[in-house]
Design a protein around this motif. Sequence first.
Motif, PDB file in Angstrom:
ATOM      1  N   ILE A   5       0.848  -1.189   0.000  1.00 37.69           N
ATOM      2  CA  ILE A   5       0.000   0.000   0.000  1.00 37.69           C
ATOM      3  C   ILE A   5       0.883   1.237   0.000  1.00 37.69           C
ATOM      4  O   ILE A   5       1.939   1.268   0.641  1.00 37.69           O
ATOM      5  N   TYR A   6       0.450   2.227  -0.750  1.00 39.39           N
ATOM      6  CA  TYR A   6       1.117   3.522  -0.807  1.00 39.39           C
ATOM      7  C   TYR A   6       0.082   4.592  -0.468  1.00 39.39           C
ATOM      8  O   TYR A   6      -1.098   4.455  -0.805  1.00 39.39           O
ATOM      9  N   GLN A   7       0.521   5.637   0.176  1.00 42.00           N
ATOM     10  CA  GLN A   7      -0.342   6.804   0.354  1.00 42.00           C
ATOM     11  C   GLN A   7       0.337   7.989  -0.313  1.00 42.00           C
ATOM     12  O   GLN A   7       1.503   8.284  -0.029  1.00 42.00           O
ATOM     13  N   VAL A   8      -0.391   8.625  -1.194  1.00 40.01           N
ATOM     14  CA  VAL A   8       0.148   9.679  -2.045  1.00 40.01           C
ATOM     15  C   VAL A   8      -0.690  10.937  -1.870  1.00 40.01           C
ATOM     16  O   VAL A   8      -1.923  10.875  -1.873  1.00 40.01           O
ATOM     17  N   ASP A   9      -0.016  12.071  -1.715  1.00 39.33           N
ATOM     18  CA  ASP A   9      -0.710  13.360  -1.721  1.00 39.33           C
ATOM     19  C   ASP A   9      -0.761  13.853  -3.159  1.00 39.33           C
ATOM     20  O   ASP A   9       0.275  14.220  -3.749  1.00 39.33           O
ATOM     21  N   ALA A  10      -1.953  13.833  -3.751  1.00 36.78           N
ATOM     22  CA  ALA A  10      -2.154  14.196  -5.152  1.00 36.78           C
ATOM     23  C   ALA A  10      -2.531  15.666  -5.275  1.00 36.78           C
ATOM     24  O   ALA A  10      -3.168  16.233  -4.393  1.00 36.78           O
ATOM     25  N   PHE A  11      -2.148  16.250  -6.392  1.00 42.02           N
ATOM     26  CA  PHE A  11      -2.341  17.673  -6.653  1.00 42.02           C
ATOM     27  C   PHE A  11      -1.612  18.505  -5.589  1.00 42.02           C
ATOM     28  O   PHE A  11      -2.122  19.504  -5.094  1.00 42.02           O
ATOM     29  N   ALA A  12      -0.414  18.045  -5.246  1.00 44.43           N
ATOM     30  CA  ALA A  12       0.434  18.740  -4.273  1.00 44.43           C
ATOM     31  C   ALA A  12       1.884  18.487  -4.637  1.00 44.43           C
ATOM     32  O   ALA A  12       2.222  17.434  -5.177  1.00 44.43           O
ATOM     33  N   PHE A  16       1.420  16.710   3.159  1.00 43.22           N
ATOM     34  CA  PHE A  16       0.464  17.417   4.011  1.00 43.22           C
ATOM     35  C   PHE A  16      -0.323  18.474   3.249  1.00 43.22           C
ATOM     36  O   PHE A  16      -0.881  19.397   3.842  1.00 43.22           O
ATOM     37  N   ALA A  17      -0.379  18.348   1.925  1.00 43.42           N
ATOM     38  CA  ALA A  17      -1.196  19.232   1.092  1.00 43.42           C
ATOM     39  C   ALA A  17      -1.890  18.359   0.048  1.00 43.42           C
ATOM     40  O   ALA A  17      -1.677  17.150  -0.020  1.00 43.42           O
ATOM     41  N   GLY A  18      -2.722  18.980  -0.767  1.00 43.94           N
ATOM     42  CA  GLY A  18      -3.414  18.223  -1.795  1.00 43.94           C
ATOM     43  C   GLY A  18      -4.374  17.207  -1.213  1.00 43.94           C
ATOM     44  O   GLY A  18      -4.882  17.360  -0.101  1.00 43.94           O
ATOM     45  N   ASN A  19      -4.629  16.149  -1.977  1.00 44.95           N
ATOM     46  CA  ASN A  19      -5.632  15.154  -1.592  1.00 44.95           C
ATOM     47  C   ASN A  19      -4.969  13.796  -1.401  1.00 44.95           C
ATOM     48  O   ASN A  19      -4.448  13.216  -2.350  1.00 44.95           O
ATOM     49  N   GLU A 205     -15.866  16.510   3.017  1.00 39.64           N
ATOM     50  CA  GLU A 205     -15.248  17.446   2.077  1.00 39.64           C
ATOM     51  C   GLU A 205     -14.000  16.806   1.499  1.00 39.64           C
ATOM     52  O   GLU A 205     -13.112  16.366   2.232  1.00 39.64           O
ATOM     53  N   ASP A 206     -13.946  16.762   0.175  1.00 41.09           N
ATOM     54  CA  ASP A 206     -12.790  16.214  -0.530  1.00 41.09           C
ATOM     55  C   ASP A 206     -11.783  17.342  -0.750  1.00 41.09           C
ATOM     56  O   ASP A 206     -12.151  18.399  -1.262  1.00 41.09           O
ATOM     57  N   PRO A 207     -10.507  17.154  -0.381  1.00 43.24           N
ATOM     58  CA  PRO A 207      -9.550  18.261  -0.486  1.00 43.24           C
ATOM     59  C   PRO A 207      -9.328  18.772  -1.904  1.00 43.24           C
ATOM     60  O   PRO A 207      -9.277  19.979  -2.135  1.00 43.24           O
ATOM     61  N   VAL A 208      -9.144  17.849  -2.877  1.00 44.73           N
ATOM     62  CA  VAL A 208      -8.957  18.243  -4.280  1.00 44.73           C
ATOM     63  C   VAL A 208      -9.603  17.164  -5.142  1.00 44.73           C
ATOM     64  O   VAL A 208      -9.257  15.996  -5.019  1.00 44.73           O
ATOM     65  N   THR A 209     -10.496  17.568  -6.034  1.00 52.15           N
ATOM     66  CA  THR A 209     -11.349  16.607  -6.730  1.00 52.15           C
ATOM     67  C   THR A 209     -11.127  16.683  -8.229  1.00 52.15           C
ATOM     68  O   THR A 209     -11.703  17.524  -8.922  1.00 52.15           O
ATOM     69  N   GLY A 210     -10.302  15.767  -8.754  1.00 51.62           N
ATOM     70  CA  GLY A 210     -10.030  15.767 -10.187  1.00 51.62           C
ATOM     71  C   GLY A 210     -11.277  15.547 -11.014  1.00 51.62           C
ATOM     72  O   GLY A 210     -11.530  16.256 -12.003  1.00 51.62           O
ATOM     73  N   SER A 211     -12.102  14.568 -10.632  1.00 45.89           N
ATOM     74  CA  SER A 211     -13.298  14.256 -11.424  1.00 45.89           C
ATOM     75  C   SER A 211     -14.278  15.424 -11.457  1.00 45.89           C
ATOM     76  O   SER A 211     -14.993  15.609 -12.444  1.00 45.89           O
ATOM     77  N   SER A 235     -10.038  24.031  -0.285  1.00 43.44           N
ATOM     78  CA  SER A 235     -10.243  23.302   0.964  1.00 43.44           C
ATOM     79  C   SER A 235      -9.139  23.665   1.942  1.00 43.44           C
ATOM     80  O   SER A 235      -8.212  24.426   1.611  1.00 43.44           O
ATOM     81  N   ALA A 236      -9.188  23.103   3.137  1.00 40.47           N
ATOM     82  CA  ALA A 236      -8.155  23.399   4.135  1.00 40.47           C
ATOM     83  C   ALA A 236      -6.771  22.979   3.652  1.00 40.47           C
ATOM     84  O   ALA A 236      -5.775  23.686   3.882  1.00 40.47           O
ATOM     85  N   ARG A 237      -6.663  21.828   2.976  1.00 38.91           N
ATOM     86  CA  ARG A 237      -5.381  21.371   2.441  1.00 38.91           C
ATOM     87  C   ARG A 237      -5.043  22.080   1.138  1.00 38.91           C
ATOM     88  O   ARG A 237      -3.891  22.428   0.895  1.00 38.91           O
ATOM     89  N   GLY A 238      -6.026  22.265   0.292  1.00 39.85           N
ATOM     90  CA  GLY A 238      -5.859  23.006  -0.949  1.00 39.85           C
ATOM     91  C   GLY A 238      -5.068  22.260  -2.006  1.00 39.85           C
ATOM     92  O   GLY A 238      -4.324  21.319  -1.721  1.00 39.85           O
ATOM     93  N   GLY A 239      -5.243  22.693  -3.250  1.00 39.04           N
ATOM     94  CA  GLY A 239      -4.500  22.102  -4.346  1.00 39.04           C
ATOM     95  C   GLY A 239      -4.710  22.870  -5.636  1.00 39.04           C
ATOM     96  O   GLY A 239      -5.758  23.505  -5.824  1.00 39.04           O
ATOM     97  N   ASP A 240      -3.697  22.828  -6.513  1.00 40.17           N
ATOM     98  CA  ASP A 240      -3.752  23.521  -7.800  1.00 40.17           C
ATOM     99  C   ASP A 240      -3.873  22.507  -8.927  1.00 40.17           C
ATOM    100  O   ASP A 240      -3.243  21.441  -8.904  1.00 40.17           O
ATOM    101  N   LEU A 241      -4.662  22.883  -9.939  1.00 39.59           N
ATOM    102  CA  LEU A 241      -4.869  22.041 -11.109  1.00 39.59           C
ATOM    103  C   LEU A 241      -4.734  22.915 -12.354  1.00 39.59           C
ATOM    104  O   LEU A 241      -5.329  23.998 -12.430  1.00 39.59           O
TER     105      LEU A 241
END
Length: 267
Positions: A5-12, A16-19, A205-211, A235-241
């Motif tokens: 298993i991997y945990q990845v912060d996406a859109f960051a 500790f940012a992104g989703n 609340e989803d931090p960053v939602t690609g779909s 969102s609180a974590r935020g992310g850029d797309l």
Amino acid sequence: MTLPIYQVDAFADKVFAGNPAAVCPLQEWLPTEQMQAIAAENNLAETAFFVPRAGGSDAEFELRWFTPTVEVDLCGHATLASAHVLFRHLGATAEQLTFHSKSGPLHVRQQPNGRLTLDFPAQPPLPLHQHPEGLTDGLRATPLRILAGPDLIAVFDTEAEVRALHPNMTHLAQVEYRGVIATAPGSNDIDFVSRWFGPRVGVPEDPVTGSGHTQLVPYWAERLGKTELHARQVSARGGDLWCELRGNRVLISGYAVTYLRGEIEWS
């Protein structure tokens, strides 16, 4: 039995940012109820599982996504996270990966600047002239207009209104859509902002939602008269797309970073 298993912060571009998404590479599918139990245990917005596609190239995979409570048909950030795991940890060398899913083939390409680009189907929303039950009470605010796609989209006048929302999740869960997106024009170099709420599918609340951006990009591209858009989920974590509308497809680019690697164990 053990499972990587991997945990990845996406859109960051930093942890500790992104989703955050969990990613579980498989050689063959586990029973659906087992994957749902793993997703519930992870308690992240989505856990992605992928297997090599039978008869496909070494750059083709079957991909499924689970929230803590349900399997979903499309998820952007966990697709980005899955591609990151393959490129960063599992030795994928192809320039582009293809994930076969319930939403059709999804492509992810590595960019020279380090971003990963999702190639997803566009899902243009349609105007909705009546507020669904639970929406106004759920958002505790009245949007300027409502649009409907897979998610319900509530358009506000300003970024400040979107940032200030404190939804009542009990009421918002009554809205009979996968999720509710609040969106408004952005500021400075940001074309539009959004937040995504999904208590109905176990994601308050989803931090960053690609779909969600497969619906937002067609709307904002038409409204702003441009096909290349810089979006921010506030969102609180935020992310850029970084997004582009290309015909009936939406290109969504972002960074990803690994937070942890481990093994799931069960008897």
